[in-house]
Design an enzyme around this catalytic site. Structure first.
Site, PDB file in Angstrom:
ATOM      1  N   ARG A 101       0.847  -1.193   0.000  1.00  0.00           N
ATOM      2  CA  ARG A 101       0.000   0.000   0.000  1.00  0.00           C
ATOM      3  C   ARG A 101       0.890   1.253   0.000  1.00  0.00           C
ATOM      4  NH1 ARG A 101      -5.073   1.715  -1.241  1.00  0.00           N
ATOM      5  NH2 ARG A 101      -6.114   2.871   0.414  1.00  0.00           N
ATOM      6  N   THR A 382      -9.564   0.189  -9.333  1.00  0.00           N
ATOM      7  CA  THR A 382      -8.603  -0.785  -8.889  1.00  0.00           C
ATOM      8  C   THR A 382      -8.611  -1.927  -9.894  1.00  0.00           C
ATOM      9  OG1 THR A 382      -9.158  -0.087  -6.667  1.00  0.00           O
ATOM     10  CG2 THR A 382      -8.285  -2.303  -6.846  1.00  0.00           C
ATOM     11  N   THR A 400      -3.906  -0.804  -7.160  1.00  0.00           N
ATOM     12  CA  THR A 400      -4.713   0.334  -7.595  1.00  0.00           C
ATOM     13  C   THR A 400      -3.916   1.623  -7.650  1.00  0.00           C
ATOM     14  OG1 THR A 400      -6.777   1.529  -7.106  1.00  0.00           O
ATOM     15  CG2 THR A 400      -5.422   0.947  -5.219  1.00  0.00           C
ATOM     16  N   ASN A 402      -6.128   4.142  -7.141  1.00  0.00           N
ATOM     17  CA  ASN A 402      -7.358   4.692  -6.579  1.00  0.00           C
ATOM     18  C   ASN A 402      -8.341   5.029  -7.693  1.00  0.00           C
ATOM     19  OD1 ASN A 402      -9.130   5.287  -4.540  1.00  0.00           O
ATOM     20  ND2 ASN A 402      -8.505   7.405  -4.377  1.00  0.00           N
ATOM     21  N   GLU A 421      -4.079   8.118  -3.967  1.00  0.00           N
ATOM     22  CA  GLU A 421      -4.458   7.300  -2.807  1.00  0.00           C
ATOM     23  C   GLU A 421      -4.625   8.114  -1.535  1.00  0.00           C
ATOM     24  OE1 GLU A 421      -5.979   4.130  -3.051  1.00  0.00           O
ATOM     25  OE2 GLU A 421      -4.199   3.873  -4.292  1.00  0.00           O
ATOM     26  N   SER A 453      -7.755   1.040   3.130  1.00  0.00           N
ATOM     27  CA  SER A 453      -8.187   0.504   1.835  1.00  0.00           C
ATOM     28  C   SER A 453      -9.429  -0.371   2.002  1.00  0.00           C
ATOM     29  CB  SER A 453      -7.056  -0.348   1.265  1.00  0.00           C
ATOM     30  OG  SER A 453      -7.473  -1.028   0.111  1.00  0.00           O
ATOM     31  N   SER A 454     -10.095  -0.618   0.872  1.00  0.00           N
ATOM     32  CA  SER A 454     -11.198  -1.589   0.855  1.00  0.00           C
ATOM     33  C   SER A 454     -10.828  -2.846   0.073  1.00  0.00           C
ATOM     34  CB  SER A 454     -12.432  -0.970   0.191  1.00  0.00           C
ATOM     35  OG  SER A 454     -12.925   0.081   0.957  1.00  0.00           O
ATOM     36  N   GLY A 475     -13.448  -1.350  -7.245  1.00  0.00           N
ATOM     37  CA  GLY A 475     -14.674  -0.580  -7.017  1.00  0.00           C
ATOM     38  C   GLY A 475     -14.783   0.053  -5.643  1.00  0.00           C
TER      39      GLY A 475
HETATM   40  N1  GLY Z   1      -8.333   2.946  -3.411  1.00  0.00           N
HETATM   41  C1  GLY Z   1      -9.316   1.979  -3.205  1.00  0.00           C
HETATM   42  C2  GLY Z   1      -9.037   1.136  -2.023  1.00  0.00           C
HETATM   43  O1  GLY Z   1      -7.896   1.000  -1.634  1.00  0.00           O
HETATM   44  O2  GLY Z   1      -9.931   0.604  -1.444  1.00  0.00           O
END
Ligand code: GLY
Length: 595
Positions: A101, A382, A400, A402, A421, A453-454, A475
């Site tokens: 990340r 992503t 990603t 973002n 990000e 993050s997701s 997404g």
């Molecule tokens: N940038 C999308 C995520 O990290 O969830």
């Protein structure tokens, strides 16, 4: 074994999500392979991965080659200017993950995205576009760490970089979708001279069928091929990034690049109806929210509810509502904040959170606060890809920049598109970000910190502990709801992975208090039941994320016995038992290729 992919040609693009609308959905042909499989969002990248596997490389080697190739052929999300998470399950059944990340530059501060009036800054200087939107990229550091620790040792680093370099130098033919997507983003891409020159040809826009060459990116990849990640963090590329940042009021310095570190982390482990789920730990919230929701759903007879029913969508909404309320309060980079991940995924905690759910009435999000996890014992856009090799090593990777095309900034002389990000931090804690998500103080901006993050790269095992399927999605927060429903579709509703990924989905994220429905994803009578329960629907009907995955097809032992037990026994009945099934989402494009 190349799949036909009809949706690729009929895709119509919508702006914000980079996900094709449901009108373009055509059930793809399933891709089966005996030994190994790659499923990614671009056929060139998948083929490059398969070539590495055929040369003797393992799933990690192939995943690195795929990731580098996507940086060239899928510039909207593939990257070396961003970051992500690589989840790895080794042939011996142990699992690990590489967290690459992005990190906030050292000079980043809590209120850097808020103006004198207390409003969020928009455009240049804000958290979503321009030089100040970027965190320090982690992709090359993460890939190099994965290569050194978990690569096969049978292919050289240079062999993983070369295919991407060659495609950048020689070019590739743009599809209708990609050519149009550049134009959809012309307003912001055109503000940055290098992005304007490379992706918009200074206003002579690309058309489908034309060739995109990226000589600057090819030169960067040539240096990375020779010197490895050191070039990006300490060499010529680092110098070019720091110089362009300085010239444009960006924050990333040579020291920030030098100090970037990928981290190896233990994955989170949970289970759903006897199936172990291996997924990503913080600083992604994906794994925690996924397991929390599955834990809550386990208390209901979801199989009896039926996959497209109002009952299922109601329970999904209420469980998402509660888990996302917890996300907003508790989740952040665990190196900077106290994140009670283990408590949040505890089955007893789920029981407690579940107990307030009513079977025929929607709660209002305003009345659902975060739970008391401490009482327990202890963007976005992503791309996700998966690799399974002949020895059973599995990689589930999401990375990603973002938003689509990230910050829209391409660093001069490098061809590298940078991430935005920084918008995954709480730019103004307690108020919504561009996805309407509210996040608290724990996820405030701090130098050296990773934004929450997701991303939810996930691997699901059979009840006897063998690899069953790997999946993940793009997404933003919708990644989590998509992965939850895909896992549930396979386990509760006996779908194979292609069916599970193609099936309609919903999304809810606590605030804003609105239920996302996909176009044609729900019958009007189902919707009216949900409205009667008190659910409020989002006006715009967008797709809920876009996923890819690979499944080992295994015979269902006894569908009826499993059904009466309220859970599948060992998977959906399917032809091709023992084969690998590669699945691409009809909401986006890509290819699953195996041998
Ligand atoms: N940038 C999308 C995520 O990290 O969830």
């Amino acid at each position: 074994m190349k799949r036909k992919f009809t949706a690729l040609f009929i895709a119509v693009i919508i702006g914000m999500n980079g996900v094709t609308p449901a009108t373009a959905m055509t059930q793809p042909d399933a891709a089966y392979a005996k030994h190994a499989m790659v499923a990614s969002n671009h056929p060139i990248a998948s083929q490059i991965g398969v070539d590495v596997l055929k040369k003797g490389g393992n799933a990690v080697d192939a995943a690195i080659a795929v990731g580098l190739a996507l940086a060239v052929v899928y510039p909207e999300a593939g990257n070396i200017g961003g970051g992500g998470f690589m989840l790895i399950r080794k042939p011996d059944g142990t699992a690990t993950s590489i967290d690459y990340r992005e990190m906030a530059p050292a000079a980043a501060t809590r209120d850097m995205y808020v103006d004198e009036k207390g409003e969020l800054k928009r455009g240049e200087g804000g958290s979503t576009v321009g030089y100040r939107a970027s965190g320090v990229p982690g992709t090359l550091s993460g890939f190099e760490m994965a290569f050194k620790k978990y690569g096969s040792g049978k292919v050289r680093w240079s062999e993983l970089v070369e295919p991407a370099r060659a495609v950048a130098a020689n070019g590739y033919v743009l599809t209708h979708r990609l050519a149009n997507l550049f134009q959809d983003y012309k307003q912001t891409l055109s503000k940055y001279p290098e992005s304007n020159r490379i992706f918009l040809r200074n206003g002579r826009y690309f058309q489908a069928g034309e060739v995109l060459r990226q000589p600057d990116l090819a030169r960067t990849l040539a240096r990375v091929k020779l010197r490895g990640a050191a070039d990006f963090y300490r060499g010529e590329t680092a110098r070019l990034i720091a110089a362009d940042m300085k010239a444009n009021d960006g924050l990333i310095t040579l020291d920030d690049l030098r100090n970037y570190k990928a981290r190896e982390r233990s994955p989170l482990r949970g289970n759903y109806r006897g199936h172990e789920i291996v997924t990503m730990a913080p600083p992604s919230s994906g794994g925690v929210v996924l397991l929390q929701v599955l834990n809550m759903l386990e208390g209901f007879n979801m199989r009896a509810a039926g996959s497209g029913s109002a009952a299922r969508f109601h329970l999904l909404t209420e469980t998402f509502r509660r888990a996302f309320a917890d996300r907003a309060e508790y989740m952040a980079d665990p190196d900077f904040a106290d994140v009670p991940a283990e408590q949040l995924i505890d089955k007893k905690y789920a029981e407690q959170r579940r107990s307030s759910i009513k079977l025929d009435r929607a709660d209002r999000s305003a009345s659902i606060k975060f739970g008391n996890a401490s009482a327990m014992k202890e963007g976005s856009e992503t791309t996700h890809f998966n690799v399974v090799d002949k020895d059973g090593m599995v990689v589930s990777n999401t990375y990603t920049i973002n938003d689509l095309y990230g910050s829209r900034v391409t660093i001069k002389g490098t061809g590298v598109l940078m991430n935005d990000e920084m918008d995954d931090f709480a730019a103004r804690p307690g108020t919504p970000n561009i996805y309407g998500l509210i996040q608290g103080e724990r996820n405030k901006v701090e130098g050296g910190k990773r934004p929450l993050s997701s991303m939810t790269p996930t691997i699901v095992l059979t009840r006897d502990g063998n690899f069953w399927f790997a999946t993940g999605a793009r997404g933003g927060p919708r990644i989590i709801s998509a992965v939850t429903q895909i896992v549930q579709n396979v386990i509760d509703y006996d779908m194979n992975l292609q069916e599970a990924i193609s099936a309609p989905r919903i999304h809810h994220q606590w605030l804003p208090d609105e239920l996302w429905q996909e176009k044609y994803g729900m019958s009007p009578d189902t919707r009216s039941i949900l409205e009667r329960y008190g659910h409020k629907f989002r006006e715009r009907q967008d797709n809920v994320a876009s996923a890819t995955g690979i499944m080992r097809v295994i015979p269902r032992q006894s569908a009826n016995a499993a059904a009466s037990a309220g859970a599948t026994d060992s998977g959906p009945a399917n032809s091709g038992s023992g084969m690998l099934l590669g699945a691409i989402d009809p909401r986006s494009d890509g290819a699953a290729i195996g041998y």
